[in-house]
Design a protein around this motif. Structure first.
Motif, PDB file in Angstrom:
ATOM      1  N   SER A  54       0.813  -1.216   0.000  1.00  0.00           N
ATOM      2  CA  SER A  54       0.000   0.000   0.000  1.00  0.00           C
ATOM      3  C   SER A  54       0.846   1.264   0.000  1.00  0.00           C
ATOM      4  O   SER A  54       0.331   2.359  -0.274  1.00  0.00           O
ATOM      5  CB  SER A  54      -0.937   0.002   1.214  1.00  0.00           C
ATOM      6  OG  SER A  54      -0.200  -0.025   2.425  1.00  0.00           O
ATOM      7  N   HIS A  55       2.131   1.154   0.293  1.00  0.00           N
ATOM      8  CA  HIS A  55       3.026   2.307   0.290  1.00  0.00           C
ATOM      9  C   HIS A  55       3.845   2.403  -0.996  1.00  0.00           C
ATOM     10  O   HIS A  55       4.640   3.329  -1.152  1.00  0.00           O
ATOM     11  CB  HIS A  55       3.979   2.234   1.494  1.00  0.00           C
ATOM     12  CG  HIS A  55       3.269   2.263   2.817  1.00  0.00           C
ATOM     13  ND1 HIS A  55       2.941   3.433   3.465  1.00  0.00           N
ATOM     14  CD2 HIS A  55       2.796   1.257   3.595  1.00  0.00           C
ATOM     15  CE1 HIS A  55       2.317   3.153   4.592  1.00  0.00           C
ATOM     16  NE2 HIS A  55       2.210   1.844   4.696  1.00  0.00           N
ATOM     17  N   ALA A  56       3.657   1.436  -1.884  1.00  0.00           N
ATOM     18  CA  ALA A  56       4.481   1.339  -3.081  1.00  0.00           C
ATOM     19  C   ALA A  56       3.681   1.628  -4.343  1.00  0.00           C
ATOM     20  O   ALA A  56       2.444   1.649  -4.334  1.00  0.00           O
ATOM     21  CB  ALA A  56       5.092  -0.061  -3.170  1.00  0.00           C
ATOM     22  N   ARG A  79       7.433  -4.243  -7.929  1.00  0.00           N
ATOM     23  CA  ARG A  79       7.022  -3.257  -6.931  1.00  0.00           C
ATOM     24  C   ARG A  79       8.115  -2.211  -6.756  1.00  0.00           C
ATOM     25  O   ARG A  79       9.301  -2.538  -6.642  1.00  0.00           O
ATOM     26  CB  ARG A  79       6.737  -3.962  -5.602  1.00  0.00           C
ATOM     27  CG  ARG A  79       6.282  -3.009  -4.512  1.00  0.00           C
ATOM     28  CD  ARG A  79       5.769  -3.782  -3.314  1.00  0.00           C
ATOM     29  NE  ARG A  79       6.824  -4.522  -2.621  1.00  0.00           N
ATOM     30  CZ  ARG A  79       6.591  -5.461  -1.703  1.00  0.00           C
ATOM     31  NH1 ARG A  79       5.342  -5.780  -1.391  1.00  0.00           N
ATOM     32  NH2 ARG A  79       7.578  -6.077  -1.101  1.00  0.00           N
ATOM     33  N   LEU A  80       7.717  -0.928  -6.719  1.00  0.00           N
ATOM     34  CA  LEU A  80       8.644   0.182  -6.617  1.00  0.00           C
ATOM     35  C   LEU A  80       8.392   0.943  -5.319  1.00  0.00           C
ATOM     36  O   LEU A  80       7.316   1.502  -5.125  1.00  0.00           O
ATOM     37  CB  LEU A  80       8.463   1.134  -7.814  1.00  0.00           C
ATOM     38  CG  LEU A  80       8.486   0.480  -9.197  1.00  0.00           C
ATOM     39  CD1 LEU A  80       8.213   1.517 -10.286  1.00  0.00           C
ATOM     40  CD2 LEU A  80       9.814  -0.227  -9.446  1.00  0.00           C
ATOM     41  N   LEU A  81       9.375   0.954  -4.447  1.00  0.00           N
ATOM     42  CA  LEU A  81       9.232   1.592  -3.145  1.00  0.00           C
ATOM     43  C   LEU A  81      10.361   2.605  -2.972  1.00  0.00           C
ATOM     44  O   LEU A  81      11.529   2.235  -2.832  1.00  0.00           O
ATOM     45  CB  LEU A  81       9.285   0.544  -2.035  1.00  0.00           C
ATOM     46  CG  LEU A  81       8.957   0.982  -0.605  1.00  0.00           C
ATOM     47  CD1 LEU A  81       7.546   1.555  -0.519  1.00  0.00           C
ATOM     48  CD2 LEU A  81       9.107  -0.195   0.360  1.00  0.00           C
ATOM     49  N   GLY A  90       5.729   4.877   6.084  1.00  0.00           N
ATOM     50  CA  GLY A  90       5.628   3.485   5.679  1.00  0.00           C
ATOM     51  C   GLY A  90       6.352   2.530   6.612  1.00  0.00           C
ATOM     52  O   GLY A  90       6.928   2.929   7.624  1.00  0.00           O
ATOM     53  N   PRO A  91       6.345   1.244   6.258  1.00  0.00           N
ATOM     54  CA  PRO A  91       6.932   0.210   7.109  1.00  0.00           C
ATOM     55  C   PRO A  91       8.422  -0.013   6.890  1.00  0.00           C
ATOM     56  O   PRO A  91       8.990  -0.964   7.427  1.00  0.00           O
ATOM     57  CB  PRO A  91       6.140  -1.037   6.700  1.00  0.00           C
ATOM     58  CG  PRO A  91       5.856  -0.811   5.242  1.00  0.00           C
ATOM     59  CD  PRO A  91       5.628   0.679   5.096  1.00  0.00           C
ATOM     60  N   GLY A  92       9.061   0.842   6.083  1.00  0.00           N
ATOM     61  CA  GLY A  92      10.466   0.621   5.755  1.00  0.00           C
ATOM     62  C   GLY A  92      10.588  -0.200   4.487  1.00  0.00           C
ATOM     63  O   GLY A  92       9.669  -0.220   3.649  1.00  0.00           O
ATOM     64  N   TYR A  93      11.704  -0.898   4.350  1.00  0.00           N
ATOM     65  CA  TYR A  93      11.976  -1.677   3.144  1.00  0.00           C
ATOM     66  C   TYR A  93      11.812  -3.170   3.398  1.00  0.00           C
ATOM     67  O   TYR A  93      12.231  -3.689   4.436  1.00  0.00           O
ATOM     68  CB  TYR A  93      13.402  -1.418   2.654  1.00  0.00           C
ATOM     69  CG  TYR A  93      13.668   0.003   2.221  1.00  0.00           C
ATOM     70  CD1 TYR A  93      13.170   0.493   1.025  1.00  0.00           C
ATOM     71  CD2 TYR A  93      14.449   0.844   3.015  1.00  0.00           C
ATOM     72  CE1 TYR A  93      13.429   1.802   0.630  1.00  0.00           C
ATOM     73  CE2 TYR A  93      14.716   2.145   2.630  1.00  0.00           C
ATOM     74  CZ  TYR A  93      14.204   2.618   1.428  1.00  0.00           C
ATOM     75  OH  TYR A  93      14.461   3.903   1.049  1.00  0.00           O
ATOM     76  N   TYR A  94      11.263  -3.861   2.421  1.00  0.00           N
ATOM     77  CA  TYR A  94      11.158  -5.318   2.517  1.00  0.00           C
ATOM     78  C   TYR A  94      12.539  -5.955   2.649  1.00  0.00           C
ATOM     79  O   TYR A  94      12.720  -6.905   3.420  1.00  0.00           O
ATOM     80  CB  TYR A  94      10.443  -5.872   1.276  1.00  0.00           C
ATOM     81  CG  TYR A  94      10.421  -7.384   1.242  1.00  0.00           C
ATOM     82  CD1 TYR A  94       9.447  -8.082   1.937  1.00  0.00           C
ATOM     83  CD2 TYR A  94      11.377  -8.090   0.521  1.00  0.00           C
ATOM     84  CE1 TYR A  94       9.434  -9.472   1.923  1.00  0.00           C
ATOM     85  CE2 TYR A  94      11.374  -9.474   0.502  1.00  0.00           C
ATOM     86  CZ  TYR A  94      10.399 -10.158   1.204  1.00  0.00           C
ATOM     87  OH  TYR A  94      10.400 -11.541   1.186  1.00  0.00           O
TER      88      TYR A  94
END
Length: 262
Positions: A54-56, A79-81, A90-94
């Motif tokens: 949802s943040h990407a 996916r582009l974050l 956001g939750p940071g990076y995967y």
């Protein structure tokens, strides 16, 4: 932006149907083909998603001959974050769930994490990969992205079949210290690595996933170690590409993917 033929279009997901199509595609590939058991797998809805989505933004390849109403019109995605989206609220990076990103996050640079890249089997060819890269290069140049990074996968949780490739990447394409992220699971890394003299370059490259080889051709590098993702059933490395440090010929090739610089 159309590319790859009259029936193929690459663009960002803009609607709820597009996003649902992304999650359905990921379910078909990650769960249907590779048996993912991740927490984001929803068998009832036949989707795969997580808290980062949802943040990407989602880059998608659409086959216009497929029905949009079926939500299966998307045949490829990534996916582009951005650093702004990941860190603002956001939750940071995967990638941080698998790698210590400390050195990378210290850089005063505009970052882009690229992840969850997948294509349907019938579209896994050079032309479609080129189309996907065209869209990614366009996004990078339009948004002033300086460093790309993300997890890239070998399918299977046993690193043994990939020893040649993993060893070749470590000895020849290790990221410089300022960018060298480290796997959070390096317990057996030294036992996996082959000495430089034991590496068969041809065999190593043959077993290296095409997406990784694309990054390497553009001057990409990898972090230290690999991470075994038991949920997605993959062996993961972290790929990094600093567009500011690219050789001029490589940068010209990168920019030509999007038509920039012509």
């Amino acid at each position: 932006m159309a590319a790859g033929g009259n029936d193929i279009e690459i663009r960002l997901a803009t609607t709820d149907d597009d996003r649902l199509g992304v999650y359905r595609l990921r379910y078909r590939v990650f769960q249907g083909e590779f048996g993912s058991t991740g927490a984001g797998v929803d068998h009832d809805r036949k989707t795969e998603s997580d808290i980062f989505d949802s943040h990407a933004e989602h880059l998608i390849i659409v086959d216009r001959e497929l029905s949009r109403g079926s939500r299966d019109h998307i045949v490829g995605t990534c996916r582009l974050l951005t650093s702004k989206s990941a860190t603002a609220s956001g939750p940071g990076y995967y990638s941080a769930t698998e790698f210590d990103l400390g050195p990378l996050l210290k850089q005063n640079a505009c970052l882009l994490e690229v992840g969850r890249t997948c294509l349907l089997p019938a579209y896994r060819n050079g032309a479609t990969l080129y189309t996907l890269w065209t869209g990614l290069a366009d996004y990078v140049l339009n948004h002033g992205i300086q460093i790309l990074f993300g997890v890239a996968s070998y399918h299977g949780t046993d690193p043994e079949p990939f020893r040649q490739s993993l060893s070749y990447l470590h000895h020849h394409h290790l990221a410089p210290p300022r960018l060298r992220v480290t796997s959070r699971d390096c317990r057996d890394w030294q036992s996996i690595l082959l000495p430089p003299g034991s590496i068969d370059r041809r065999a190593a490259l043959a077993s290296t996933p095409p997406l990784i080889k694309t990054y390497l051709r553009l001057g990409g590098s990898i972090g230290h170690g690999a991470f075994i993702d038991t949920e997605f059933r993959t062996v993961d490395v972290c790929i990094l590409l600093d567009t500011r440090q690219m050789h001029q010929s490589r940068r010209a090739a990168f920019e030509s993917k999007s038509g920039a610089g012509s």
